[in-house]
Design an enzyme around this catalytic site. Structure first.
Site, PDB file in Angstrom:
ATOM      1  CE  LYS A   1      -4.727   1.933  -0.545  1.00  0.00           C
ATOM      2  NZ  LYS A   1      -4.107   0.648  -0.221  1.00  0.00           N
TER       3      LYS A   1
ATOM      4  CB  SER B   1      -4.402   1.855   3.900  1.00  0.00           C
ATOM      5  OG  SER B   1      -3.639   1.397   2.813  1.00  0.00           O
TER       6      SER B   1
ATOM      7  CB  SER C   1      -0.957   0.014   1.196  1.00  0.00           C
ATOM      8  OG  SER C   1      -2.074  -0.799   0.935  1.00  0.00           O
TER       9      SER C   1
END
Length: 443
Positions: free
Chosen positions: A70, A131, A67
């Protein structure tokens, strides 16, 4: 017998001393020192202002980033807002796929209702703070029409930012197999990959180009419209379990492939660092590793003035001037050169280098009057005595080791009479030199 024993003892001691000298390898010792006891497979520390790398471990190894991906999605969303393609208040309608993804088990998500509209700001907060994977996909669909269309934008931006070894196959950082059969690109087992150095550069550029990203990354808990409160996965933020003074971002990540990762940002006494931890061994250990990096940065490094403002290079206090009332002009640097260096006198390893703008010089290497006080005529930089580079993430860092060199005074252009006399004087000087050479030749 006693003497033989004494001789044997002496030789034994000599052998131990010699062996100890050969067994000590400075490079090995340094590597052990630099390891910092990290569990992470790769790590990095970067000065957030200049992009100067002050510590690295396997920083060029291509690995999963989960993640932390992102951060690129955040960058592109903030780009779109800056370019007025969308705004924080732009509505985003949730489709069936995004709704289903938001309730998928074992994935990080806030609840998103099918057919309901959410503002870009709400979805961005869900992405940056908790997230949220479905929220991330919803944002990509708003910007590019679909997540599939969004992936080329991510890879294109990566090249523009100077990333070297990376690949984006989706916007979330999940394994494609977790996206409910919707593969934006690639196959089921594909994941986003990058090096620690590239993750550091992405974080560096995100902070440089969109500093407002920290306004959201620094929020410890998210209260969402579904009535729930979601804690930030960055447990080093205030009020969370691994709170570390000064931490205000940036992004965590974890998958089976990537392990546990964390891009951290921390600021104390005006000094900000970016730390990268990749493939650590647990949720908690990534923060233990990050704390070790942050401690090392603040304990062992400091911002130091390498050269002061108004610096004059020894032996190069002036430059010759043609057609001026004066035949030279004083020069000096305009601003100080500061760098983050180790607390062991590392600043002594830098030497000044003067670079004059050749376009300002005539064929004889002279400046031409008139010259105004403060006029830029070149720049001052520093070089490391061992010839190594500065260790910046990219070439943009070079500007932080440069100071404009300017004229310290005004030199006006000489009037026509003075120029004529100078020319006549030069003519007779040349004649005299020629005559002198001829006379010397007779003898």
């Amino acid at each position: 017998m006693k003497r033989i024993t004494q001789i044997s003892l002496v030789f034994t001691l000599l052998f131990v001393l010699v062996a100890s000298q050969f067994s000590y390898n400075p490079r090995t010792a340094k590597a052990a020192e630099d390891n910092l006891g990290l569990k992470a497979d790769a790590a990095l520390i970067v000065d957030a202002k200049t992009g100067k790398i002050i510590y690295e471990k396997n920083a060029n190894k291509v690995m999963g980033i989960a993640s932390m991906s992102k951060m690129m999605t955040e960058y592109l969303v903030l780009d779109a807002i800056e370019d007025k393609k969308i705004s924080w208040d732009t509505p985003v309608k949730i489709n069936e796929y995004v709704h289903n993804l938001s309730k998928a088990p074992n994935l990080s998500n806030v609840g998103l209702t099918q057919g309901e509209e959410y503002k870009v700001k709400e979805l961005y907060e869900a992405m940056a703070i908790y997230s949220g994977n479905a929220a991330t996909v919803a944002l990509t669909e708003k910007i590019a029409g679909s997540e599939t269309n969004f992936i080329p934008l991510m890879n294109k931006k990566g090249k523009e930012l100077g990333l070297k070894h990376f690949k984006f196959v989706n916007a979330t950082g999940l394994s494609n197999k977790d996206l409910l059969g919707h593969f934006p690109t690639g196959d089921a087992n594909d994941e986003n990959v990058m090096t620690a150095k590239d993750v550091g550069l992405l974080a560096y550029r995100l902070l440089k180009d969109h500093p407002q990203a920290l306004e959201y990354a620094s929020i410890s808990k998210l209260k969402f419209r579904d009535g729930k409160t979601y804690p930030n996965f960055n447990w080093m933020l205030p009020g969370l379990i691994y709170h570390y003074d000064g931490v205000d971002g940036l992004k965590t990540g974890s998958t089976d492939f990537a392990g546990y990762a964390f891009a951290g940002t921390v600021k104390r006494n005006g000094q900000r660092y970016i730390t990268i931890v990749m493939k650590s061994t647990s949720k908690a250990q990534r923060f233990v590793d990050a704390a070790k990096l942050m401690n090392y940065a603040y304990d062992s490094f400091k911002k130091t003035q390498i050269l002061p403002a108004n610096y004059v290079v020894k032996g190069k206090k002036t430059l010759p001037v043609a057609k001026g009332k004066e035949d030279s002009v004083k020069i000096k640097s305009k601003s100080a050169i500061d760098l983050v260096v180790k607390n062991n006198g590392e600043e002594k390893n830098y030497t000044p280098q003067l670079v004059i703008d050749k376009s300002k010089l005539n064929k004889d290497g002279e400046l031409t009057a008139p010259i105004k006080k403060g006029e830029k005529i070149g720049y001052l930089t520093v070089k490391k005595k061992d010839g190594s580079d500065y260790g910046f993430l990219n070439k943009d860092g070079d500007k932080y080791v440069r100071s404009d060199v300017v004229a310290a005074e005004t030199v006006e252009k000489a009037n026509w009479f003075a120029l004529s006399m100078h020319a006549i004087g030069g003519f007779f000087a040349d004649v005299w030199d020629s005559a002198s050479s001829a006379v010397k030749g007779w003898f």
